[in-house]
Design a protein around this motif. Structure first.
Motif, mmCIF file in Angstrom:
data_model
loop_
_atom_site.group_PDB
_atom_site.id
_atom_site.type_symbol
_atom_site.label_atom_id
_atom_site.label_comp_id
_atom_site.label_asym_id
_atom_site.label_seq_id
_atom_site.Cartn_x
_atom_site.Cartn_y
_atom_site.Cartn_z
ATOM 1 N N GLU B 142 2.089 55.283 -10.961
ATOM 2 C CA GLU B 142 2.532 56.351 -11.862
ATOM 3 C C GLU B 142 2.399 57.776 -11.302
ATOM 4 O O GLU B 142 1.679 58.605 -11.857
ATOM 5 N N PRO B 143 3.119 58.078 -10.218
ATOM 6 C CA PRO B 143 3.049 59.449 -9.693
ATOM 7 C C PRO B 143 3.756 60.434 -10.622
ATOM 8 O O PRO B 143 4.728 60.076 -11.282
ATOM 9 N N THR B 144 3.252 61.642 -10.671
ATOM 10 C CA THR B 144 3.919 62.692 -11.437
ATOM 11 C C THR B 144 4.312 63.810 -10.466
ATOM 12 O O THR B 144 3.784 63.889 -9.358
ATOM 13 N N PRO B 145 5.262 64.661 -10.859
ATOM 14 C CA PRO B 145 5.729 65.708 -9.952
ATOM 15 C C PRO B 145 4.563 66.562 -9.452
ATOM 16 O O PRO B 145 3.689 66.941 -10.237
ATOM 17 N N GLY B 146 4.579 66.829 -8.153
ATOM 18 C CA GLY B 146 3.525 67.631 -7.554
ATOM 19 C C GLY B 146 2.357 66.822 -7.025
ATOM 20 O O GLY B 146 1.538 67.329 -6.269
ATOM 21 N N ASP B 147 2.261 65.561 -7.414
ATOM 22 C CA ASP B 147 1.193 64.704 -6.896
ATOM 23 C C ASP B 147 1.320 64.539 -5.381
ATOM 24 O O ASP B 147 2.427 64.513 -4.845
ATOM 25 N N THR B 148 0.190 64.395 -4.715
ATOM 26 C CA THR B 148 0.203 63.937 -3.332
ATOM 27 C C THR B 148 0.032 62.417 -3.339
ATOM 28 O O THR B 148 -0.944 61.905 -3.874
ATOM 29 N N VAL B 149 1.038 61.743 -2.759
ATOM 30 C CA VAL B 149 1.051 60.274 -2.727
ATOM 31 C C VAL B 149 0.901 59.822 -1.278
ATOM 32 O O VAL B 149 1.677 60.251 -0.417
ATOM 33 N N VAL B 150 -0.083 58.993 -1.006
ATOM 34 C CA VAL B 150 -0.234 58.411 0.330
ATOM 35 C C VAL B 150 0.192 56.940 0.262
ATOM 36 O O VAL B 150 -0.206 56.213 -0.655
ATOM 37 N N VAL B 151 1.017 56.544 1.211
ATOM 38 C CA VAL B 151 1.474 55.153 1.300
ATOM 39 C C VAL B 151 1.049 54.616 2.663
ATOM 40 O O VAL B 151 1.365 55.222 3.692
ATOM 41 N N SER B 152 0.328 53.504 2.671
ATOM 42 C CA SER B 152 -0.018 52.881 3.957
ATOM 43 C C SER B 152 1.042 51.845 4.310
ATOM 44 O O SER B 152 1.706 51.304 3.423
ATOM 45 N N ALA B 153 1.200 51.560 5.610
ATOM 46 C CA ALA B 153 2.331 50.750 6.088
ATOM 47 C C ALA B 153 3.623 51.315 5.518
ATOM 48 O O ALA B 153 4.477 50.598 4.992
ATOM 49 N N ALA B 154 3.759 52.630 5.641
ATOM 50 C CA ALA B 154 4.854 53.337 4.977
ATOM 51 C C ALA B 154 6.211 53.037 5.598
ATOM 52 O O ALA B 154 7.245 53.283 4.976
ATOM 53 N N ALA B 155 6.231 52.515 6.816
ATOM 54 C CA ALA B 155 7.509 52.172 7.444
ATOM 55 C C ALA B 155 7.860 50.707 7.247
ATOM 56 O O ALA B 155 8.845 50.220 7.795
ATOM 57 N N GLY B 156 7.086 50.016 6.453
ATOM 58 C CA GLY B 156 7.365 48.612 6.178
ATOM 59 C C GLY B 156 8.357 48.441 5.043
ATOM 60 O O GLY B 156 8.840 49.417 4.446
ATOM 61 N N ALA B 157 8.668 47.183 4.734
ATOM 62 C CA ALA B 157 9.688 46.884 3.732
ATOM 63 C C ALA B 157 9.300 47.410 2.354
ATOM 64 O O ALA B 157 10.140 47.952 1.630
ATOM 65 N N VAL B 158 8.038 47.281 2.002
ATOM 66 C CA VAL B 158 7.578 47.749 0.692
ATOM 67 C C VAL B 158 7.256 49.240 0.747
ATOM 68 O O VAL B 158 7.704 50.027 -0.098
ATOM 69 N N GLY B 159 6.489 49.638 1.751
ATOM 70 C CA GLY B 159 6.020 51.017 1.839
ATOM 71 C C GLY B 159 7.143 52.030 1.909
ATOM 72 O O GLY B 159 7.067 53.101 1.293
ATOM 73 N N SER B 160 8.203 51.714 2.642
ATOM 74 C CA SER B 160 9.288 52.693 2.791
ATOM 75 C C SER B 160 10.003 52.910 1.459
ATOM 76 O O SER B 160 10.461 54.014 1.168
#
Lengths: 338, 338
Positions: B142-160
Motif C-alpha cells: 500500500e504505497p502512497t504518493p511521496g513514499d520511498t519504496v525499496v524493491v529487492s530483486a527489482a530487475a526480476g519478473a516480480v520486482g520490475s
C-alpha cells in the motif's frame, strides 16, 4: 528550604544495568510555576521500556541525559497547585520524575479517583501497561474465538492483561513465564489453558508444540529472543504477531542475532506489527472504561509487586530483567492516607 | 505411439541445485480423457518458488516427489481437446508439467488471446509474476504518493512490475539488483529514482542510506538476507514490508541466521506481512485487466530472458539463483506459428 530526593542517571549501562548507573541526590523541593502543580510521589512505576531511555541512541523515546533525573509514571498527591483543575489533596498520575516530589504542568496530569480502586492501579492494570495490552491485543493482534493465543512474559504487567483479554475474546490462551509461581498464577488463578516455564525446560520448542497442538494464531510478544524462535515455526495461516516488547534483548551489547524469520511469513501469510501505546493517546479513556468494567465484573485480575522505599527504586527496576515480579512492579514511595 | 519428453526430479538438492537433480525422460505422449485437453508446450516458466517444491518439507506448496515430473507454468497450444471450451489450435496457459506435451483438465486452463500481445507474457507480466507484484504492492504494501519504496530483486519478473506500479502510485522507487546492466535498465529505462548494485558495493548499508535519505516507507522484499538487513534500520514510522520471496535463503542448508528484526518494529510501528498470489485467485482478472492497460498505455515495461530448447530448462532454473535473468526467465520449448 524543603528538600526532596531524585534518582539521576549516573552513567549509561553497558549490558545489564547495575545500581552504579543510578545516583540518589537531594535537591531543593521545586516550587510550582503558573499552571503548575507540585506532586508528592506515592507510587512510582518501573518499566522495561526505561532500559531504552538509558541508552544514547535514537528511538521513539528521547534518551535520558547522564546527570539528569530520570522520568517515570507516578501516582501522587497534590501538595500545591497553581492550576484551576487541581487542588491540594487530589490524587493524580502522570509521567513525572524518579523523585519524591516533582512539579508538572497541569496538562501532564490526570486525576485518579480513589473510590474506583487502589490508586496504584493507575500505574498498572488501569494505566500504561493495561492500556498497552488493551490496544496491542484488540487493535493489533485481533484474536477471534477459538484462536490459540500465545503471550510471552504472560505474568508481567502487560502480558497478564493481554492474556485475560484474549480469554474474554474466546481464545485459547498459552502463556510463557520464568518460574513455577508464575505458571501457577496463570493456570490456577487466571485460568490460562496452558503455561510454559521456560526456565524449567531445555526443549522450549517441544513445550510450545505440546501446548499449541493446533498451531498459533496470535502471538503477543513482550520478550523476543529464544521464546519467539520457539513460537515462530508454529504460526498458522493468517497469524498475527503483535510486537510489544523485546525484554530478552534490551541488555545485549552486540546486535542480537537469531534465526531469520521472514520466510515463514510467506508460507503463513502472517502479519507482524509493532505498536506503541502513545499512538493511542486519544482512545485512552475507552480502554480505561472497559478495563475498569472487566475488573468490577471479576473478569480481569491483576497483581502488584511492591518494593517499599524510594531508595530501592533502582533495585525494583533491575528486578524486571531478572524476572522477579509477578504482575506490575511498583515502588511505594510514601504512605497514602485517605 | 507418439512420444514426448519430461523433466523429472532426480534427487533433492542439498544447497544450490545442480543439473544432477534433474532427469530428462522420454515417455508416451498422454491422451486426453473426458473433459481433458492435450497441450503442446510453447513456453515454460521457471520461478524461484520451485526451489521450495524440490525440498521434502511442509510448505504452502506440496513437495515434488523424486522420480516424478515437476510442475511449471506453461503457455501452449491445444493439440486435442475433449472439453467444450477448448479447440485444437487454441493458445492456453496453466500449471502443467516440465514437459513438451501434457494433459490437463479443462478447469486448470485459461485462454490466452494472442492478439493482446506476445503469448509468453502470460507467464510473466500478464501471469503469475505480474499478478503477484500487483497484489503484493497494492494490497499488502500500500504505497502512497511521496513514499520511498525499496524493491529487492527489482530487475526480476516480480520486482520490475512492483517497482513500476509503485511509481504509478506516486512513490519514489529504489531498486536493488546484482549487475550494472540491471541497474541501468532500472534507472535509464524504467525511470527508477535510484538503483543499487549489491555486487558493486562492500557497504550496502551506506548505499541504502544514500539512496533513501528520507528513510523507507515500503519494502517489497523478494530476496531476504543481507539486503533486507541493510533496509531494516531505515524503516520509517508506519512502514510496510511485503514479503514476497527470500531467494537469498532458498539454498541454505542450515537454518539461516541474521540480526534480530522485531525490536525495530516497535519503534517504527511497522507492519510486515507475507503473502501468496494463490490467495488472490478470485481477483486475477482485475489484476490482468489493469496490468494490460498499463502496458498498452506505455506505463509498464517488461523484459523477458528466453532460453531456447526444452533440454535447457534446468539451466534456466539454475540461472535464477545466479542472477542471470533480467526480467522474466522463460524456456522456449517450441515455435509458435500463428
Amino acid at each position: 528550604m524543603a528538600m526532596t530526593r531524585q534518582w539521576r542517571l549516573a552513567s549509561r549501562p553497558v549490558g545489564e544495568p547495575t545500581r552504579d548507573n543510578f545516583d540518589l541526590v537531594s535537591v531543593d523541593r521545586p516550587e510550582p510555576g503558573p499552571n503548575e502543580v507540585l506532586v508528592r510521589t506515592l507510587y512510582q512505576s518501573v518499566d522495561p521500556y526505561m532500559r531504552g531511555r538509558m541508552r544514547d541512541a535514537e528511538s521513539y523515546a528521547e534518551p535520558w541525559d547522564v546527570g539528569e533525573p530520570m522520568r517515570a509514571g507516578v501516582v501522587g498527591e497534590v501538595i500545591a497547585s497553581n492550576a484551576a483543575a487541581f487542588s491540594a489533596g487530589d490524587i493524580v498520575t502522570g509521567d513525572l520524575l524518579w523523585a519524591e516530589h516533582a512539579v508538572a504542568d497541569a496538562s501532564e496530569l490526570r486525576h485518579v479517583n480513589p473510590e474506583h480502586g487502589p490508586i496504584s492501579t493507575a500505574l498498572g492494570v488501569l494505566g500504561m501497561p493495561g492500556v498497552t495490552a488493551y490496544f496491542g491485543l484488540l487493535d493489533v493482534a485481533e484474536p477471534t474465538p477459538g484462536d490459540t493465543v500465545v503471550v510471552s512474559a504472560a505474568a508481567g504487567a502487560v502480558g497478564s492483561v493481554a492474556g485475560q483479554l484474549a480469554q474474554l475474546n474466546g481464545a485459547r490462551v498459552v502463556g510463557t513465564a520464568g518460574s513455577e509461581a508464575k505458571v501457577e498464577w496463570l493456570t490456577d488463578d487466571l485460568g490460562f489453558d496452558a503455561a510454559i516455564n521456560y526456565n524449567a525446560t531445555d526443549d522450549l520448542s517441544s513445550a510450545v508444540d505440546d501446548a499449541c497442538l493446533d498451531g498459533i494464531d496470535v502471538y503477543f510478544d513482550n520478550v523476543g529472543g529464544p521464546i519467539t524462535d520457539a513460537v515462530w515455526p508454529r504460526l498458522n495461516v493468517r497469524a498475527r504477531v503483535a510486537v510489544c516488547g523485546q525484554i530478552a534483548l534490551y541488555n545485549e551489547t552486540d546486535v542480537p542475532t537469531g534465526p531469520r524469520k521472514l520466510g515463514k511469513l510467506i508460507e503463513s501469510r502472517a502479519r507482524v506489527e509493532g505498536f506503541l501505546v502513545s499512538d493511542y493517546e486519544g482512545r485512552w479513556g475507552e480502554a480505561l472504561h472497559r478495563l475498569s468494567r472487566f475488573i468490577r465484573d471479576g473478569d480481569l485480575e491483576y497483581r502488584e509487586n511492591v518494593v517499599e522505599g524510594f531508595e530501592n527504586a533502582p533495585d525494583a527496576f533491575l528486578g524486571l530483567f531478572k524476572g522477579e515480579n509477578i504482575g506490575k512492579q511498583l515502588v511505594k514511595v510514601a504512605e497514602y492516607e485517605q
